[in-house]
Motif scaffolding. Structure first.
Motif: not given
Ligand SMILES: Cc1ncc(COP(=O)(O)O)c(C=O)c1O
Length: 269
Positions: A134-136, A227-229, A193-197, A138-140
């Motif tokens: 989940v790309k939430s 990754s995207t960036t 589930a990385s899109i670049t991956r 809550s990335y602390g």
């Protein structure tokens, strides 16, 4: 690979109200802020064209569904189109955020600068399980891991499960060459589930997905982040041990394969 910082005015849309990001505000009482309760995406813009936008929107919908968070999908799509029209042909990225407080945010940003290679430090990390994939908001823990890695003298963290299985860096996937094979951690181990991956798995034949230890990775001849960036960024060292080649030949091949697949996809519209 190396980010080009676009000189443009960062622009944000909040529930369809477009203006300079510096002047954009949301109400204080939003659990997106109070509790990190929400979902987000970051989409690359090449000359203003969003890359893999349908995959990003699909992942945002999966993240929101996992969080039991409703949002108006059609309104967000309309707002994205309006923001992209306003932004023009920029080299940058677009952040999408949906919050528990009901806000839909789309904002353009410059691409962060990334060097050709990066030094990693391992940080022990226990996936939350309910937020796996989940790309939430809550990335602390992910952001803290990067700070801990920097305190340890590296530039980015490598999240490793308490049982020693390599997960991923806090905002990218990792690939490495061991035993002659290109490897990456399987989604089932608790990575995004990385899109670049995904694009790399399609563009480069024979990549193994599985569960491998930090020792396996440290024995790699070469490794790279995806990754995207970052697109693909070569790993120079892990926990102070340099990798043999950075970037090595398999990294360069993967970079070329990704660039070709990306350009073909952008061309096809
Ligand atoms: C935890 C994590 N893994 C991997 C990635 C890379 O995903 P993508 O290739 O879709 O940008 C991200 C992106 O921010 C991430 O947050």
């Amino acid at each position: 690979m190396t980010g080009v910082t676009g000189a443009f005015t960062e622009t944000a849309s909040i529930d369809g109200r477009i203006g300079p990001t510096a002047e954009a505000t949301i109400g204080l009482k939003d659990d997106g802020l109070y509790r990190g309760d929400g979902a987000f995406e970051v989409i690359r813009l090449y000359a203003g064209r969003p890359f893999a936008i349908e995959d990003h929107i699909a992942r945002l919908e999966r993240s929101a569904a996992a969080l039991r968070l409703e949002f108006d999908r059609m309104a967000l799509r309309t707002e994205i189109e309006a923001l992209l029209a306003e932004a023009g042909p920029i080299e940058g990225q677009m952040r999408l955020i949906v919050t528990r407080g009901g806000r839909r945010i789309a904002a353009t940003e410059p691409i962060p600068h990334h060097e050709e290679t990066i030094a990693l430090a391992s940080v022990t990390y226990q996936p939350t399980v309910v937020l796996n994939g989940v790309k939430s908001l809550s990335y602390g823990a992910n952001m803290l891991a990067t700070r801990l890695a920097k305190e340890a003298g590296a530039e980015e963290a490598l999240l490793v499960r308490p049982d020693g299985i390599v997960l991923e860096p806090p905002t990218s996937s990792i690939f490495w060459v061991a035993g002659g094979n290109l490897r990456t951690t399987a989604l089932a181990e608790g990575v995004l589930a990385s899109i670049t991956r995904d694009r790399l798995l399609r563009a480069v034949p024979g990549i193994e997905e599985g569960a491998w230890t930090l020792e396996d990775l440290k024995g790699a001849s070469e490794a790279f982040l995806a990754s995207t960036t970052r697109e693909l960024q070569s790993v120079a060292s892990i926990d102070g041990t340099p990798l043999a080649e950075a970037p090595g030949p398999r990294t360069r091949e993967a970079q070329a394969a990704f660039a070709a697949a990306r350009d073909a996809e952008l061309e096809a519209g």
